[in-house]
Motif scaffolding. Structure first.
Motif, PDB file in Angstrom:
ATOM      1  N   UNK A  53       0.828  -1.206   0.000  1.00  0.00           N
ATOM      2  CA  UNK A  53       0.000   0.000   0.000  1.00  0.00           C
ATOM      3  C   UNK A  53       0.864   1.259   0.000  1.00  0.00           C
ATOM      4  N   UNK A  54       1.920   1.259   0.811  1.00  0.00           N
ATOM      5  CA  UNK A  54       2.801   2.426   0.874  1.00  0.00           C
ATOM      6  C   UNK A  54       3.530   2.662  -0.446  1.00  0.00           C
ATOM      7  N   UNK A  56      -2.845 -15.134  -5.752  1.00  0.00           N
ATOM      8  CA  UNK A  56      -3.740 -15.498  -4.652  1.00  0.00           C
ATOM      9  C   UNK A  56      -5.198 -15.440  -5.091  1.00  0.00           C
ATOM     10  N   UNK A  57      -5.542 -14.443  -5.914  1.00  0.00           N
ATOM     11  CA  UNK A  57      -6.926 -14.318  -6.373  1.00  0.00           C
ATOM     12  C   UNK A  57      -7.354 -15.521  -7.208  1.00  0.00           C
ATOM     13  N   UNK A  58      -6.387 -16.197  -7.831  1.00  0.00           N
ATOM     14  CA  UNK A  58      -6.713 -17.393  -8.606  1.00  0.00           C
ATOM     15  C   UNK A  58      -6.851 -18.625  -7.716  1.00  0.00           C
ATOM     16  N   UNK A  59      -6.610 -18.466  -6.420  1.00  0.00           N
ATOM     17  CA  UNK A  59      -6.762 -19.578  -5.480  1.00  0.00           C
ATOM     18  C   UNK A  59      -5.485 -20.362  -5.238  1.00  0.00           C
ATOM     19  N   UNK A  60      -4.380 -19.916  -5.798  1.00  0.00           N
ATOM     20  CA  UNK A  60      -3.108 -20.621  -5.613  1.00  0.00           C
ATOM     21  C   UNK A  60      -2.279 -19.966  -4.516  1.00  0.00           C
ATOM     22  N   UNK A  77       6.051  -2.958  -6.149  1.00  0.00           N
ATOM     23  CA  UNK A  77       4.597  -2.865  -6.280  1.00  0.00           C
ATOM     24  C   UNK A  77       4.098  -3.768  -7.408  1.00  0.00           C
ATOM     25  N   UNK A  78       4.840  -3.824  -8.516  1.00  0.00           N
ATOM     26  CA  UNK A  78       4.467  -4.678  -9.635  1.00  0.00           C
ATOM     27  C   UNK A  78       4.492  -6.158  -9.233  1.00  0.00           C
ATOM     28  N   UNK A  79       5.597  -6.589  -8.632  1.00  0.00           N
ATOM     29  CA  UNK A  79       5.729  -8.006  -8.250  1.00  0.00           C
ATOM     30  C   UNK A  79       4.713  -8.391  -7.185  1.00  0.00           C
ATOM     31  N   UNK A  80       4.451  -7.504  -6.249  1.00  0.00           N
ATOM     32  CA  UNK A  80       3.463  -7.819  -5.215  1.00  0.00           C
ATOM     33  C   UNK A  80       2.059  -7.832  -5.802  1.00  0.00           C
ATOM     34  N   UNK A  81       1.806  -7.024  -6.818  1.00  0.00           N
ATOM     35  CA  UNK A  81       0.521  -7.079  -7.505  1.00  0.00           C
ATOM     36  C   UNK A  81       0.318  -8.412  -8.208  1.00  0.00           C
ATOM     37  N   UNK A  82       1.367  -8.920  -8.837  1.00  0.00           N
ATOM     38  CA  UNK A  82       1.296 -10.247  -9.477  1.00  0.00           C
ATOM     39  C   UNK A  82       1.070 -11.314  -8.414  1.00  0.00           C
TER      40      UNK A  82
END
Length: 136
Positions: free
Chosen positions: A34-35, A98-102, A88-93
């Motif tokens: 977030x920061x 995680x959103x895909x359930x993995x 920020x890019x890598x943490x977004x990926x």
């Protein structure tokens, strides 16, 4: 007459004292995500405004801003901005994974956190190596 639920204590919401950031990587990386988003927006916007504003103002102003960006302090700030960008890019990926359930287990969260930090270092070094080769 009070309801049965009102007589029970309500659970407390977790806060920073509960997370113990120095012991667990996940909450620390989440807060840093977030920061870094805020830092990218604010610092990146200032860079672009300064650069475009100087270009619009004239060749002398543009040369001054380019000289500032090419100074040791400018390189240090740009390097930090690059680290923040890749973090920020890598943490977004990582969050998309995680959103895909993995990788949503404790081990997966820790593993993706460490992998993400290694990727940030590698991407930053690679970007600066290519950039410096192009400048030289």
């Amino acid at each position: 007459m009070p309801s049965p639920q009102s007589s029970r204590e309500r659970p407390l919401s977790p806060h920073l004292q509960v997370y113990q950031l120095y012991r667990k990587i996940a909450p620390l990386l989440s807060i840093l995500h977030r920061l870094t988003g805020v830092a990218l927006y604010v610092v990146g916007s200032l860079f672009v405004i300064a650069w475009l504003g100087a270009a619009a103002y004239g060749a002398g102003a543009f040369a001054t801003v380019q000289g500032l960006f090419a100074s040791p302090l400018g390189y240090l700030v740009l390097f930090g901005w690059t680290v923040v960008l890749f973090y920020h890019l890598a943490n977004g990926v990582r969050h998309l994974t995680w959103d895909s359930g993995r990788c949503v287990t404790n081990e997966g969260v820790r593993g993706t956190g460490i992998t993400m930090l290694v990727m940030v270092c590698g991407l930053t070094i690679a970007a600066w190596a290519v950039g410096l080769m192009l400048v030289a």
